[in-house]
Write an enzyme that holds these catalytic residues in place. Structure first.
Site, PDB file in Angstrom:
ATOM      1  N   ASP A 151       3.744 -10.444  20.273  1.00 20.94           N
ATOM      2  CA  ASP A 151       5.327 -10.578  19.891  1.00 20.94           C
ATOM      3  C   ASP A 151       5.313 -11.527  18.105  1.00 20.94           C
ATOM      4  O   ASP A 151       6.256 -11.999  17.538  1.00 20.94           O
ATOM      5  CB  ASP A 151       5.772 -11.965  21.055  1.00 20.94           C
ATOM      6  CG  ASP A 151       6.534 -11.091  22.032  1.00 20.94           C
ATOM      7  OD1 ASP A 151       6.542 -10.239  21.580  1.00 20.94           O
ATOM      8  OD2 ASP A 151       7.077 -11.981  22.408  1.00 20.94           O
ATOM      9  N   TYR A 323       2.475  -2.158  28.494  1.00 18.22           N
ATOM     10  CA  TYR A 323       1.457  -2.659  29.180  1.00 18.22           C
ATOM     11  C   TYR A 323       0.194  -1.379  27.939  1.00 18.22           C
ATOM     12  O   TYR A 323      -0.671  -1.662  28.117  1.00 18.22           O
ATOM     13  CB  TYR A 323       1.478  -1.689  30.819  1.00 18.22           C
ATOM     14  CG  TYR A 323       1.734  -2.859  31.363  1.00 18.22           C
ATOM     15  CD1 TYR A 323       1.506  -5.078  31.235  1.00 18.22           C
ATOM     16  CD2 TYR A 323       2.611  -3.229  31.863  1.00 18.22           C
ATOM     17  CE1 TYR A 323       2.106  -5.317  31.896  1.00 18.22           C
ATOM     18  CE2 TYR A 323       3.938  -3.684  32.418  1.00 18.22           C
ATOM     19  CZ  TYR A 323       3.064  -5.050  32.306  1.00 18.22           C
ATOM     20  OH  TYR A 323       3.820  -5.994  33.690  1.00 18.22           O
TER      21      TYR A 323
END
Length: 410
Positions: A151, A323
């Protein structure tokens, strides 16, 4: 002299963990070959249970291979030592034990002088708290952290490890998935990107995707148009979404182009979903840190359900790149960043310093050991970045107002 160091990785995966472990082993072998290196397995779980491996000469010779490996070669886990009840429930400590004391006893038993933690703000501040706890009990432990999060939301670190690779991989994921808009007429294709409370990954992935799109060749006379492969909307947690106005804009895109492609940060609209679940009396699933388990409440599907009819879609398809993105090996840019941070981390350890390694945005961007008391999470993505403003202008999306977001996850 630093006799023994220990390494652990924790939190979610990012495309840097294995490389950082390999880099630390290589750097210590180069600068202080007599230093023992302990690898705690599966993050703080391994530390609490005493599960570890001592790096051997053969392992040192193989360390370079880890620069080509995704995931964490020594394993990760999500453990919050302050959440005693959860630690007891998971069998990490016994009833009545303090996880900090258990971890401290293990570090003392192993003779660890320096603990290298590779993780987000939670991982590194937890390690700093552990060092303070040990100091109060007469044992000196230096903690040197490396900033890991896809992030890129650690304050005051300019660029966290793995974020650039994750954005590149999210772009690559959509380069294939975007063709699904040809499988049916009038498809609303939602690319759900990881990002609990920070839109960096979504925005950067969208920018990378459109950059490669500019170099692709199209065959408009054969129906292969750039518009069908372009992004038509980007939604991040830091920016409001006027659903009605956006639906009207995108319905026009659907009529003109025949499909709508959206990049959606999984954290965008999460508060609305939680509020709706709470109002219905449903239990909101949370992890040991108290964070909403986003994968279980499925924001993309919720958003698609809300939006599908409004834009006139015949089919709504939600595809998640999370993922795929976070488990990749580090790319060339991240490998350079990892090398610089790893080298400084070992240098700091040998000099007797501690802190979180990173380019300090509050100290003119200098790469240094940042004081742990200044480290925190939830650095918001700046929607006023010129490149992001340009992206929105290019796709014809009005910029929403800024939104304050809650603390994120690693």
């Amino acid at each position: 002299m630093v006799k023994t160091v220990a390494l652990l990785t924790a939190g979610g995966l990012a495309p840097c963990l294995s490389s950082a472990v390999g880099g630390l082993i290589e750097r210590y072998t180069e600068m202080s070959p007599e230093t023992n290196i302990i690898l705690y397995l599966n993050g703080y779980k391994g530390l609490l249970l005493g599960e570890k491996v001592l790096v051997t000469p053969a392992m040192r010779l193989q360390a370079h291979v880890l620069h080509t490996v995704g995931g964490s070669c020594i394993g990760n886990s999500r453990v919050k030592m302050a959440n005693v009840a959860d630690c007891v429930k998971r069998g990490l400590v016994k009833e009545g034990q303090d996880p900090r004391q258990v971890a401290a006893d293990q570090l003392i038993k192993d003779g660890v002088d320096v603990l290298h933690t590779i993780g987000g703000d939670d991982t590194n501040t937890a390690a700093a708290d552990l060092a303070a706890y040990l100091k109060a009990h007469g044992y000196t432990l230096r903690v040197i952290g490396l900033p890991k999060t896809i992030d890129n939301d650690i304050v005051p670190v300019r660029q966290s490890l793995g974020a650039m690779t994750a954005a590149e991989q999210a772009s690559r994921f959509f380069q294939n998935v975007v063709a699904e808009q040809t499988a049916n007429p009038r498809v609303l294709l939602v690319h759900e990107v990881m990002g609990r409370s920070c839109g960096y990954l979504t925005a950067q992935a969208a920018d990378y995707y459109r950059a490669q799109l500019a170099h692709r060749e199209f065959a408009p006379e054969l129906g292969h148009t750039r518009e069908r492969y372009d992004i038509h909307a980007v939604y991040v947690p830091e920016m409001t979404i006027d659903l009605k106005a956006e639906a009207a804009r995108l319905r026009a895109v659907m009529e003109r182009v025949g499909c709508v492609n959206i990049f959606l940060s999984e954290g965008a609209g999460i508060n609305d979903i939680v509020a709706e679940m709470t109002a219905k009396g449903e239990t909101v699933p949370r992890d040991p840190f108290g964070h909403v388990k986003i994968d279980l409440i499925n924001p993309g599907a919720w958003f698609g359900k809300q939006f599908g009819g409004m834009v006139g879609a015949d089919k709504v398809l939600v595809q998640k790149s999370g993922y795929f993105s976070r488990s990749a090996p580090a790319n060339a840019e991240d490998l350079r960043l990892i090398k610089g941070m790893v080298d400084l981390a070992v240098d700091c350890a040998l000099r007797g310093e501690a802190g979180l390694i990173g380019h300090d945005e509050e100290r003119n961007g200098v790469l240094r050991a940042i004081e742990f008391e200044r480290v925190k999470g939830a650095k918001a993505f700046n929607i006023d970045h010129p490149w992001f403003t340009h992206l929105l202008n290019e796709i014809g999306q009005p910029k929403g107002a800024k939104v304050s977001v809650a603390h994120g996850d690693e």
